[in-house]
Design a protein around this motif. Sequence first.
Motif, PDB file in Angstrom:
ATOM      1  N   ALA A 113      24.740 -34.376 -29.990  1.00  0.00           N
ATOM      2  CA  ALA A 113      24.012 -33.178 -29.552  1.00  0.00           C
ATOM      3  C   ALA A 113      22.508 -33.412 -29.621  1.00  0.00           C
ATOM      4  N   ARG A 114      22.074 -34.110 -30.677  1.00  0.00           N
ATOM      5  CA  ARG A 114      20.650 -34.417 -30.795  1.00  0.00           C
ATOM      6  C   ARG A 114      20.188 -35.341 -29.670  1.00  0.00           C
ATOM      7  N   LEU A 115      21.030 -36.293 -29.292  1.00  0.00           N
ATOM      8  CA  LEU A 115      20.675 -37.207 -28.203  1.00  0.00           C
ATOM      9  C   LEU A 115      20.695 -36.509 -26.842  1.00  0.00           C
ATOM     10  N   ARG A 116      21.533 -35.492 -26.693  1.00  0.00           N
ATOM     11  CA  ARG A 116      21.591 -34.748 -25.432  1.00  0.00           C
ATOM     12  C   ARG A 116      20.426 -33.785 -25.262  1.00  0.00           C
ATOM     13  N   ARG A 117      19.766 -33.430 -26.357  1.00  0.00           N
ATOM     14  CA  ARG A 117      18.676 -32.466 -26.312  1.00  0.00           C
ATOM     15  C   ARG A 117      17.531 -33.029 -25.471  1.00  0.00           C
ATOM     16  N   PRO A 118      17.058 -32.278 -24.485  1.00  0.00           N
ATOM     17  CA  PRO A 118      15.983 -32.811 -23.632  1.00  0.00           C
ATOM     18  C   PRO A 118      14.651 -32.874 -24.377  1.00  0.00           C
ATOM     19  N   ALA A 122      10.868 -33.243 -19.934  1.00  0.00           N
ATOM     20  CA  ALA A 122      11.861 -34.073 -19.239  1.00  0.00           C
ATOM     21  C   ALA A 122      13.012 -33.180 -18.781  1.00  0.00           C
ATOM     22  N   PRO A 123      13.618 -33.498 -17.639  1.00  0.00           N
ATOM     23  CA  PRO A 123      14.766 -32.696 -17.206  1.00  0.00           C
ATOM     24  C   PRO A 123      15.952 -32.949 -18.138  1.00  0.00           C
ATOM     25  N   GLY A 124      16.632 -31.899 -18.497  1.00  0.00           N
ATOM     26  CA  GLY A 124      17.770 -32.014 -19.400  1.00  0.00           C
ATOM     27  C   GLY A 124      19.003 -32.552 -18.694  1.00  0.00           C
ATOM     28  N   PRO A 125      19.907 -33.155 -19.444  1.00  0.00           N
ATOM     29  CA  PRO A 125      21.144 -33.641 -18.837  1.00  0.00           C
ATOM     30  C   PRO A 125      22.020 -32.480 -18.411  1.00  0.00           C
ATOM     31  N   THR A 126      22.739 -32.671 -17.339  1.00  0.00           N
ATOM     32  CA  THR A 126      23.628 -31.613 -16.864  1.00  0.00           C
ATOM     33  C   THR A 126      25.029 -31.895 -17.365  1.00  0.00           C
ATOM     34  N   ARG A 127      25.695 -30.845 -17.831  1.00  0.00           N
ATOM     35  CA  ARG A 127      27.071 -30.971 -18.298  1.00  0.00           C
ATOM     36  C   ARG A 127      27.969 -30.267 -17.311  1.00  0.00           C
ATOM     37  N   SER A 128      29.025 -30.963 -16.942  1.00  0.00           N
ATOM     38  CA  SER A 128      29.985 -30.291 -16.073  1.00  0.00           C
ATOM     39  C   SER A 128      30.868 -29.401 -16.934  1.00  0.00           C
ATOM     40  N   GLY A 129      31.412 -28.361 -16.349  1.00  0.00           N
ATOM     41  CA  GLY A 129      32.261 -27.445 -17.085  1.00  0.00           C
ATOM     42  C   GLY A 129      33.700 -27.926 -17.192  1.00  0.00           C
ATOM     43  N   ARG A 130      33.980 -29.102 -16.612  1.00  0.00           N
ATOM     44  CA  ARG A 130      35.353 -29.595 -16.627  1.00  0.00           C
ATOM     45  C   ARG A 130      35.695 -30.222 -17.973  1.00  0.00           C
TER      46      ARG A 130
END
Length: 181
Positions: A113-118, A122-130
């Motif tokens: 979660a810390r690595l995913r934090r933008p 910087a543009p944040g990573p997008t997570r798919s809802g799948r």
Amino acid sequence: MRLAPAPRTEPEPLPGTGPDALAARRACTAPPGQQVLVLAPPRRCAGAAPDVDPLVAPRPSADDELSDPGPTCAALASAVVEVLSGHRPAAQLVRWTTLEVHEGLVRRAALAARLRRPRPGAPGPTRSGRPAVVRRVRVCRPAEGVVEASAVVVDGDRVRAVALRLEGWDRRWRATAVEVG
């Protein structure tokens, strides 16, 4: 109105404790005017942890007492990947994992979660809802009541490998080791 002394009631001694042992323990530990219930020390099973009561300790299960491990391995592999990707809370896996495995998943999920934090700006990573999709599960039985499995799991645009070791405790599967690549 008059004061009368309260009737003195003594607890019945437990089996295996005589009146002499009860009186000796009361003399050593009981403050004056208080009653003490003396309990016999519990008998321990061979190999049991010292802080676990053998009457409620988990018991290993044989293969004939357990369900088919394939669907359990697939569901657990998918759930582990979803925990690491942030789609599922780690608390949902407490029932299916040992304490050590659960703590490891919580630590790794917090790091992910810390690595995913933008970063700022910087543009944040997008997570798919799948949810994660399990493509294949291979199951091996190295011992009675033990299963080792590997699974290929697709999580968005990533393909991950998950290795699991499940052991049968109290007639259900429980993950005792999990590795995610």
